[in-house]
Scaffold this active site. Structure first.
Site, PDB file in Angstrom:
ATOM      1  CB  ALA A   1      -0.943  -0.015   1.202  1.00  0.00           C
TER       2      ALA A   1
ATOM      3  CG  ASN B   1       0.853  -5.893   6.565  1.00  0.00           C
ATOM      4  OD1 ASN B   1       1.501  -6.902   6.782  1.00  0.00           O
ATOM      5  ND2 ASN B   1      -0.444  -5.806   6.832  1.00  0.00           N
TER       6      ASN B   1
ATOM      7  CG  HIS C   1       0.014   4.607   4.816  1.00  0.00           C
ATOM      8  ND1 HIS C   1      -0.178   4.027   6.054  1.00  0.00           N
ATOM      9  CD2 HIS C   1      -0.630   3.808   3.931  1.00  0.00           C
ATOM     10  CE1 HIS C   1      -0.900   2.927   5.921  1.00  0.00           C
ATOM     11  NE2 HIS C   1      -1.199   2.777   4.644  1.00  0.00           N
TER      12      HIS C   1
HETATM   13  N1  LIG Z   1       1.743  -5.170   2.398  1.00  0.00           N
HETATM   14  C1  LIG Z   1       0.696  -4.345   2.547  1.00  0.00           C
HETATM   15  O1  LIG Z   1       0.791  -3.152   2.261  1.00  0.00           O
HETATM   16  C2  LIG Z   1      -0.605  -4.903   3.037  1.00  0.00           C
HETATM   17  C3  LIG Z   1      -1.766  -4.102   2.949  1.00  0.00           C
HETATM   18  C4  LIG Z   1      -2.960  -4.643   3.398  1.00  0.00           C
HETATM   19  C5  LIG Z   1      -3.008  -5.913   3.943  1.00  0.00           C
HETATM   20  N2  LIG Z   1      -1.866  -6.659   4.027  1.00  0.00           N
HETATM   21  C6  LIG Z   1      -1.868  -8.013   4.613  1.00  0.00           C
HETATM   22  O2  LIG Z   1      -2.258  -8.937   3.601  1.00  0.00           O
HETATM   23  C7  LIG Z   1      -2.883 -10.080   4.212  1.00  0.00           C
HETATM   24  C8  LIG Z   1      -4.240 -10.334   3.538  1.00  0.00           C
HETATM   25  O3  LIG Z   1      -5.070  -9.193   3.739  1.00  0.00           O
HETATM   26  P1  LIG Z   1      -6.632  -9.251   3.377  1.00  0.00           P
HETATM   27  O4  LIG Z   1      -7.173  -7.889   3.601  1.00  0.00           O
HETATM   28  O5  LIG Z   1      -6.829  -9.924   2.047  1.00  0.00           O
HETATM   29  O6  LIG Z   1      -7.157 -10.221   4.539  1.00  0.00           O
HETATM   30  P2  LIG Z   1      -8.542 -11.040   4.581  1.00  0.00           P
HETATM   31  O7  LIG Z   1      -8.749 -11.339   6.029  1.00  0.00           O
HETATM   32  O8  LIG Z   1      -9.609 -10.341   3.823  1.00  0.00           O
HETATM   33  O9  LIG Z   1      -8.205 -12.418   3.795  1.00  0.00           O
HETATM   34  C9  LIG Z   1      -7.307 -13.364   4.262  1.00  0.00           C
HETATM   35  C10 LIG Z   1      -7.685 -14.716   3.647  1.00  0.00           C
HETATM   36  O10 LIG Z   1      -6.659 -15.663   3.983  1.00  0.00           O
HETATM   37  C11 LIG Z   1      -7.273 -16.891   4.364  1.00  0.00           C
HETATM   38  N3  LIG Z   1      -6.374 -17.610   5.250  1.00  0.00           N
HETATM   39  C12 LIG Z   1      -6.110 -17.365   6.554  1.00  0.00           C
HETATM   40  N4  LIG Z   1      -5.220 -18.251   7.023  1.00  0.00           N
HETATM   41  C13 LIG Z   1      -4.896 -19.062   5.982  1.00  0.00           C
HETATM   42  C14 LIG Z   1      -4.021 -20.164   5.835  1.00  0.00           C
HETATM   43  N5  LIG Z   1      -3.273 -20.611   6.867  1.00  0.00           N
HETATM   44  N6  LIG Z   1      -3.911 -20.749   4.629  1.00  0.00           N
HETATM   45  C15 LIG Z   1      -4.647 -20.302   3.582  1.00  0.00           C
HETATM   46  N7  LIG Z   1      -5.498 -19.258   3.657  1.00  0.00           N
HETATM   47  C16 LIG Z   1      -5.629 -18.651   4.849  1.00  0.00           C
HETATM   48  C17 LIG Z   1      -8.589 -16.474   5.016  1.00  0.00           C
HETATM   49  O11 LIG Z   1      -9.522 -17.533   4.944  1.00  0.00           O
HETATM   50  C18 LIG Z   1      -9.012 -15.270   4.175  1.00  0.00           C
HETATM   51  O12 LIG Z   1      -9.831 -15.653   3.102  1.00  0.00           O
HETATM   52  C19 LIG Z   1      -2.997  -9.734   5.713  1.00  0.00           C
HETATM   53  O13 LIG Z   1      -1.902 -10.307   6.402  1.00  0.00           O
HETATM   54  C20 LIG Z   1      -2.880  -8.215   5.736  1.00  0.00           C
HETATM   55  O14 LIG Z   1      -2.386  -7.768   6.963  1.00  0.00           O
HETATM   56  C21 LIG Z   1      -0.682  -6.183   3.562  1.00  0.00           C
END
Ligand SMILES: NC(=O)c1ccc[n+]([C@@H]2O[C@H](COP(=O)([O-])OP(=O)(O)OC[C@H]3O[C@@H](n4cnc5c(N)ncnc54)[C@H](O)[C@@H]3O)[C@@H](O)[C@H]2O)c1
Length: 259
Positions: free
Chosen positions: A111, A180, A210
């Site tokens: 992001a 993150n 941010h």
């Molecule tokens: N790098 C960045 O800038 C940034 C920005 C936003 C979110 N994120 C991170 O990205 C990740 C995903 O975010 P999101 O908004 O899509 O979350 P979300 O909660 O909408 O989706 C996560 C999905 O992963 C699945 N899941 C959970 N544990 C699992 C496992 N062990 N194996 C397989 N699938 C599994 C869940 O069932 C869910 O469908 C989070 O860790 C979030 O913190 C990173």
């Protein structure tokens, strides 16, 4: 064709899956989805099935999933693109992920951006005072460990509330789903213990803001990002899924990328 396996099909993963299936990225194909809570036509039940179909695995599932699968993906010789960057605030996991031999380890910029100029500036001379302030909708920042006063200010107040002010490593532990970008900034610059983080809950905010500040011999930098929230997860910026697609674009052969 670059064959992509996806771990996690939530707010980020479902958009990545939808766009890849619609052919949004030329020469990149979605081949498998591992998410025990989502029924997807390309769904697989276990990591081995995912790995047998993928040249690169995108992790978009959370800290636990990265801990469970990250090292094994690399050791199988498959490239890994990490989205849950905050998980690397755990020093042991970071070391194991870095040291694993096999496929390459890529960290998705997610992001925020502008890391290229900060890294260039660090080659000129040390960067100091690296800081990030993240402002999110108040409801997205409430956590069970907060004091009642803070929770009620987030729930009912009309003013922004600073809910955290400290080093990025602690921010990632306290806000695993919301810090993150602080991890991304830390890994690209001066590390988790030297990046200062403020997290602000704003009742008036609808998206995520941010502001990154850094200074050094090369110059003074202020980078500002105002991201719309994902319609499926108010803690996630909608653009994050598209940063995954951008990264996959750069991983294609032959690569065409800004360097
Ligand atoms: N790098 C960045 O800038 C940034 C920005 C936003 C979110 N994120 C991170 O990205 C990740 C995903 O975010 P999101 O908004 O899509 O979350 P979300 O909660 O909408 O989706 C996560 C999905 O992963 C699945 N899941 C959970 N544990 C699992 C496992 N062990 N194996 C397989 N699938 C599994 C869940 O069932 C869910 O469908 C989070 O860790 C979030 O913190 C990173």
């Amino acid at each position: 064709m670059l064959r992509v396996g996806l771990i996690g099909c939530g707010a980020i993963g479902s958009v990545v899956a939808r766009e890849l299936e619609a052919g949004a990225v030329d020469q990149v194909e979605l081949t498998a989805v591992l998410d025990p809570f989502v029924d997807h036509p390309l769904g697989v039940q276990d990591r081995d099935s995912l790995l047998s179909r993928s040249a690169v695995v995108v992790e978009a599932a959370g800290h636990g999933a990265l801990r469970e699968h990250g090292v094994a993906v690399r050791e199988a010789g498959t490239d890994l693109l990490v989205v849950s960057i905050g998980a690397l605030a755990d020093e042991d996991l970071e070391a194991r992920l870095r040291q694993a031999e096999g496929g390459r380890l890529f960290l998705c910029t997610g992001a925020i951006g502008g890391l290229d100029i900060l890294r260039a500036a660090m080659l000129f001379g040390p960067l100091e005072n690296v800081a990030i302030t993240s402002t999110k909708p108040a409801a997205a920042l409430s956590r069970p460990w907060m004091e009642d006063e803070v929770l009620s200010a987030l729930a009912d107040g009309s003013e922004p509330v600073t809910v955290f002010d400290g080093p990025a490593r602690e921010a990632c532990g306290r806000f695993p789903e919301s810090a993150n970008v602080t991890a991304t900034l830390s890994l690209a610059t001066v590390g988790f213990d030297r990046v200062r983080v403020k997290m602000v809950g704003d009742p008036a905010a609808t998206g995520v803001r941010h502001v990154v500040r850094a200074s050094g011999e090369a110059g003074t930098y202020e980078l500002s990002f105002e991201n719309a929230a994902s319609p499926d997860n108010p803690r996630t910026s909608a653009v994050t899924a598209y940063s995954v697609l951008r990264a996959l674009t750069d991983l294609r052969r032959p690569p065409v990328s800004f360097l």
